[in-house]
Design a protein around this motif. Sequence first.
Motif, PDB file in Angstrom:
ATOM      1  N   ARG A 164      63.833  70.667 -33.060  1.00 50.76           N
ATOM      2  CA  ARG A 164      65.147  71.066 -32.555  1.00 50.76           C
ATOM      3  C   ARG A 164      65.136  71.527 -31.095  1.00 50.76           C
ATOM      4  O   ARG A 164      66.108  71.338 -30.381  1.00 50.76           O
ATOM      5  CB  ARG A 164      65.787  72.099 -33.459  1.00 50.76           C
ATOM      6  CG  ARG A 164      65.024  73.359 -33.647  1.00 50.76           C
ATOM      7  CD  ARG A 164      65.873  74.308 -34.448  1.00 50.76           C
ATOM      8  NE  ARG A 164      65.128  74.929 -35.520  1.00 50.76           N
ATOM      9  CZ  ARG A 164      65.701  75.623 -36.472  1.00 50.76           C
ATOM     10  NH1 ARG A 164      66.984  75.752 -36.507  1.00 50.76           N
ATOM     11  NH2 ARG A 164      64.967  76.188 -37.417  1.00 50.76           N
ATOM     12  N   ASN A 165      64.010  72.126 -30.654  1.00 47.88           N
ATOM     13  CA  ASN A 165      63.964  72.602 -29.270  1.00 47.88           C
ATOM     14  C   ASN A 165      63.937  71.460 -28.260  1.00 47.88           C
ATOM     15  O   ASN A 165      64.117  71.684 -27.063  1.00 47.88           O
ATOM     16  CB  ASN A 165      62.724  73.470 -29.050  1.00 47.88           C
ATOM     17  CG  ASN A 165      62.834  74.766 -29.772  1.00 47.88           C
ATOM     18  OD1 ASN A 165      63.924  75.276 -29.980  1.00 47.88           O
ATOM     19  ND2 ASN A 165      61.700  75.306 -30.198  1.00 47.88           N
ATOM     20  N   PHE A 166      63.662  70.256 -28.721  1.00 46.11           N
ATOM     21  CA  PHE A 166      63.538  69.121 -27.813  1.00 46.11           C
ATOM     22  C   PHE A 166      64.718  68.151 -27.924  1.00 46.11           C
ATOM     23  O   PHE A 166      64.779  67.181 -27.182  1.00 46.11           O
ATOM     24  CB  PHE A 166      62.216  68.385 -28.089  1.00 46.11           C
ATOM     25  CG  PHE A 166      61.003  69.237 -27.829  1.00 46.11           C
ATOM     26  CD1 PHE A 166      60.384  69.224 -26.591  1.00 46.11           C
ATOM     27  CD2 PHE A 166      60.498  70.081 -28.804  1.00 46.11           C
ATOM     28  CE1 PHE A 166      59.279  70.025 -26.335  1.00 46.11           C
ATOM     29  CE2 PHE A 166      59.394  70.887 -28.568  1.00 46.11           C
ATOM     30  CZ  PHE A 166      58.781  70.860 -27.328  1.00 46.11           C
ATOM     31  N   ILE A 167      65.639  68.427 -28.856  1.00 46.89           N
ATOM     32  CA  ILE A 167      66.762  67.506 -29.078  1.00 46.89           C
ATOM     33  C   ILE A 167      67.656  67.379 -27.836  1.00 46.89           C
ATOM     34  O   ILE A 167      67.993  66.266 -27.428  1.00 46.89           O
ATOM     35  CB  ILE A 167      67.586  67.942 -30.312  1.00 46.89           C
ATOM     36  CG1 ILE A 167      66.769  67.680 -31.579  1.00 46.89           C
ATOM     37  CG2 ILE A 167      68.920  67.194 -30.393  1.00 46.89           C
ATOM     38  CD1 ILE A 167      67.361  68.224 -32.857  1.00 46.89           C
ATOM     39  N   SER A 168      67.972  68.512 -27.212  1.00 47.34           N
ATOM     40  CA  SER A 168      68.882  68.429 -26.061  1.00 47.34           C
ATOM     41  C   SER A 168      68.221  67.677 -24.909  1.00 47.34           C
ATOM     42  O   SER A 168      68.898  66.947 -24.173  1.00 47.34           O
ATOM     43  CB  SER A 168      69.370  69.809 -25.643  1.00 47.34           C
ATOM     44  OG  SER A 168      68.382  70.475 -24.949  1.00 47.34           O
ATOM     45  N   ALA A 169      66.910  67.819 -24.757  1.00 50.88           N
ATOM     46  CA  ALA A 169      66.193  67.093 -23.686  1.00 50.88           C
ATOM     47  C   ALA A 169      66.271  65.589 -23.938  1.00 50.88           C
ATOM     48  O   ALA A 169      66.503  64.805 -23.008  1.00 50.88           O
ATOM     49  CB  ALA A 169      64.745  67.555 -23.625  1.00 50.88           C
ATOM     50  N   VAL A 170      66.099  65.185 -25.201  1.00 52.25           N
ATOM     51  CA  VAL A 170      66.162  63.753 -25.556  1.00 52.25           C
ATOM     52  C   VAL A 170      67.578  63.223 -25.291  1.00 52.25           C
ATOM     53  O   VAL A 170      67.755  62.150 -24.710  1.00 52.25           O
ATOM     54  CB  VAL A 170      65.764  63.552 -27.049  1.00 52.25           C
ATOM     55  CG1 VAL A 170      66.038  62.124 -27.502  1.00 52.25           C
ATOM     56  CG2 VAL A 170      64.298  63.882 -27.257  1.00 52.25           C
ATOM     57  N   LYS A 171      68.570  64.019 -25.694  1.00 52.79           N
ATOM     58  CA  LYS A 171      69.969  63.624 -25.512  1.00 52.79           C
ATOM     59  C   LYS A 171      70.291  63.417 -24.022  1.00 52.79           C
ATOM     60  O   LYS A 171      70.832  62.389 -23.631  1.00 52.79           O
ATOM     61  CB  LYS A 171      70.856  64.740 -26.084  1.00 52.79           C
ATOM     62  CG  LYS A 171      72.053  64.233 -26.843  1.00 52.79           C
ATOM     63  CD  LYS A 171      72.706  65.337 -27.624  1.00 52.79           C
ATOM     64  CE  LYS A 171      73.650  66.116 -26.765  1.00 52.79           C
ATOM     65  NZ  LYS A 171      74.383  67.144 -27.526  1.00 52.79           N
ATOM     66  N   LYS A 202      66.127  69.465 -37.569  1.00 53.23           N
ATOM     67  CA  LYS A 202      65.232  68.512 -36.927  1.00 53.23           C
ATOM     68  C   LYS A 202      65.838  67.123 -37.054  1.00 53.23           C
ATOM     69  O   LYS A 202      66.792  66.928 -37.789  1.00 53.23           O
ATOM     70  CB  LYS A 202      63.859  68.538 -37.603  1.00 53.23           C
ATOM     71  CG  LYS A 202      63.090  69.805 -37.288  1.00 53.23           C
ATOM     72  CD  LYS A 202      61.819  69.860 -38.080  1.00 53.23           C
ATOM     73  CE  LYS A 202      61.120  71.196 -37.855  1.00 53.23           C
ATOM     74  NZ  LYS A 202      60.055  71.405 -38.805  1.00 53.23           N
ATOM     75  N   MET A 203      65.259  66.182 -36.319  1.00 57.93           N
ATOM     76  CA  MET A 203      65.725  64.803 -36.431  1.00 57.93           C
ATOM     77  C   MET A 203      64.547  63.895 -36.717  1.00 57.93           C
ATOM     78  O   MET A 203      63.423  64.187 -36.314  1.00 57.93           O
ATOM     79  CB  MET A 203      66.382  64.358 -35.132  1.00 57.93           C
ATOM     80  CG  MET A 203      67.796  64.795 -34.996  1.00 57.93           C
ATOM     81  SD  MET A 203      68.494  64.101 -33.519  1.00 57.93           S
ATOM     82  CE  MET A 203      69.921  65.128 -33.341  1.00 57.93           C
ATOM     83  N   LYS A 232      56.083  69.835 -30.073  1.00 59.92           N
ATOM     84  CA  LYS A 232      54.946  70.462 -29.384  1.00 59.92           C
ATOM     85  C   LYS A 232      53.762  69.506 -29.307  1.00 59.92           C
ATOM     86  O   LYS A 232      52.928  69.591 -28.425  1.00 59.92           O
ATOM     87  CB  LYS A 232      54.535  71.727 -30.143  1.00 59.92           C
ATOM     88  CG  LYS A 232      55.120  72.975 -29.553  1.00 59.92           C
ATOM     89  CD  LYS A 232      54.340  74.190 -29.944  1.00 59.92           C
ATOM     90  CE  LYS A 232      54.398  74.450 -31.434  1.00 59.92           C
ATOM     91  NZ  LYS A 232      53.939  75.762 -31.829  1.00 59.92           N
ATOM     92  N   GLN A 253      58.967  64.318 -24.317  1.00 64.92           N
ATOM     93  CA  GLN A 253      58.330  65.147 -25.348  1.00 64.92           C
ATOM     94  C   GLN A 253      59.351  65.418 -26.459  1.00 64.92           C
ATOM     95  O   GLN A 253      60.489  65.813 -26.182  1.00 64.92           O
ATOM     96  CB  GLN A 253      57.853  66.456 -24.737  1.00 64.92           C
ATOM     97  CG  GLN A 253      57.018  67.254 -25.695  1.00 64.92           C
ATOM     98  CD  GLN A 253      56.013  68.154 -25.013  1.00 64.92           C
ATOM     99  OE1 GLN A 253      56.044  68.323 -23.810  1.00 64.92           O
ATOM    100  NE2 GLN A 253      55.133  68.743 -25.789  1.00 64.92           N
TER     101      GLN A 253
END
Lengths: 148, 146
Positions: free
Chosen positions: A134-141, A119-120, A100, A97
């Motif tokens: 931004r809330n999902f960046i660390s999960a992607v990383k 954001k990216m 949202k 994800q």
Amino acid sequence: MKINLKENKNKNDIEILIEYPEISETVHRIETAIKSVDNIVRCQDDDGKICFVRVSDIFYIESVEKQVFVYTNDKVYRTELLLYQFAEKLYNFGFEQISKSCILNLNTMVSVKAIFNSKMEAMLENGEKVIISRNFISAVKKRLEKML
Amino acid sequence: MKKNIFQFIKRLLINTLATTALSIFLMCIVAIIKGFTLMTLVAPFQILLVNSLAHIGFILFDKINMKYKIINYTVMLVYLIGIVLGFGFLFDWFAVNEIWIVCVVGVIVFVLAITMDIIKINRDAKEINASLDELRKRKNNNDKTE
């Protein structure tokens, strides 16, 4: 890695055997990749005709005004499944994800670029761009590090 | 989903506390320069409140996608100055400090926070691109072996 293909007329279905010296993340990824070929998602095309899309062909899935759309290289399909159902179902196929309203197939991501408001922007193999919140960046990383 | 809400709250708390600490630090420097020796006990809490409201406001502005970055930053800055002035009058900050000094402190904190944010996001993007490159390299190697 060696791949042997053998024709056997006595077989009714394709049989795949993966031999490895030691179980590793690569072995799991191969298994997932092979399984994803057979994995399909029931969708509807523009004319409302039912069609089946391979999970490996999906670039991203987006929810727009309570409607969920499946995006492939060059086509868009509508689906009745909800976004969270996709998030659970496709997690093992490299989907994550990224906002949202969007789930991305990380295998189709070419690069990312930082944009405004932390954001990216992710560039996909077909040249499309999607936004990673931004809330999902660390999960992607973390997910990409796990995939290495 | 719960994980993301937790992540969001965590980030909001860290950012608010970081800018509050920076604001207090800068106000202390101003106070020392002006020769003050005391600080009221409620001041840090007042600064925390203003910082919290600023961050909540920024989150709301984040939802509005403006065409140009500069407009977005300007709106955020005007909002920040607005709440600094509003609460400054409410808490009587301008009885001891000139309005412009408080506003300059607000602007410095804003600029530093934005700069830190940009540095962090660029570093994250670099790390993600490095992971993607590594994945691609491995995939190419596998393809060659095949």
